[in-house]
Design an enzyme around this catalytic site. Structure first.
Site: not given
Ligand code: 8Y7
Length: 269
Positions: A215, A249
């Site tokens: 990020k 994640r």
């Molecule tokens: C997150 C996410 C993204 C997060 C959850 C990226 C879909 C942007 N970020 N879902 N999604 N938490 N639960 O940088 O922080 O991966 S997309």
């Protein structure tokens, strides 16, 4: 047996199928590539694979229901029939939640925390667990001027209110995972404040998931482009787990799994 609600920290690997996905450049749009990538992440130790057809990066345009269904359903069907992983569907649309569940998805990941009309009812119908994530604003505008009096307090109040909204419709707390939503309507300072105080989220009595991988908080602090943020991502994942996160994640599964194995070994002594 795969168990999302295990006390052992789990790694969720990101499989992005949006052509404008900001970090993989839409490389996995094709089915076989998606399956290959998912299988690799499983072998590296991911127990969950997150599949999303709607780019949620700052500035992204919304996609239509049909586009989203076309992007994610074939991949969910293919992976669920071939791999022993929990498939997480990253969507805010009730119709996508229902269709994905029918094809074998095992988790709903909603960055909109089920605020869409009929979203709570859809999740109840699927009987699946769900991730409720905090964000301020919408992806298109959220990074323009994020503002909080106290970011951790406001994130906790929001998540508490969404848990209550779910419970009032019959979606029980045992099905709910919470996420402070790093980068979603937050400045660099907000993101670091949130991570520092992450352990406070445990008082909401739901497992905590975090997404910190690659990020912009990393890019901003270390002045690194997207493809050079792996080491920092692993460090942040470890800090989150140290502060109570149960699911991380990530894009880079292997180094994250290695770091978490070391964390567990130390924690066990
Ligand atoms: C997150 C996410 C993204 C997060 C959850 C990226 C879909 C942007 N970020 N879902 N999604 N938490 N639960 O940088 O922080 O991966 S997309």
């Amino acid at each position: 047996m795969l168990n999302l609600f295990s006390n052992i920290p789990q790694v969720m690997g990101i499989l992005n199928v949006t052509p404008d996905s900001f970090s993989d450049g839409g490389r996995y749009v094709h089915l076989d590539q998606a399956l290959f990538q998912a299988e690799k992440m499983q072998q590296e130790g991911a127990t969950v694979i997150d599949i999303g057809g709607e780019s949620t990066r700052p500035g992204a345009e919304p996609v239509s229901l049909q586009q989203e269904l076309d992007r994610v359903l074939p991949i969910i069907e293919k992976i669920s029939s071939r791999l022993n992983v929990i498939i997480s569907v990253d969507t805010s649309k009730p119709q996508v939640m229902l269709a994905a569940a029918d094809l074998g998805a095992g988790l709903i990941n909603d960055v909109n925390a089920l605020q869409a009309d009929q979203a709570i009812a859809a999740v109840i119908k699927t009987d699946l667990p769900v991730v409720l994530m905090h964000k301020q604003g919408s992806p298109k505008t959220m990074q323009q001027a994020p503002h909080y009096e106290s970011v951790i307090t406001e994130v906790m109040e929001f998540l508490q209110a969404r848990i209550a909204a779910c419970e009032s419709q019959g979606l029980t707390r045992e099905k709910i995972i919470i996420d402070p939503g790093f980068g979603f309507g937050k400045t660099l300072t907000h993101n670091f404040q949130l991570l520092k105080s992450l352990s406070l989220l445990e008082s909401l009595n739901c497992p905590v998931l975090v997404g910190l991988s690659r990020k912009s908080m990393i890019g901003a602090l270390l002045d690194l482009p997207m493809e050079q943020r792996m080491n920092a991502s692993v460090a942040l994942a470890l800090m989150a787990v140290e502060r109570g996160a149960k699911i991380v994640r990530v894009h880079d599964v292997k180094p994250t799994v290695e770091a978490l194995k070391l964390w567990r070994a130390v924690a066990a002594h």
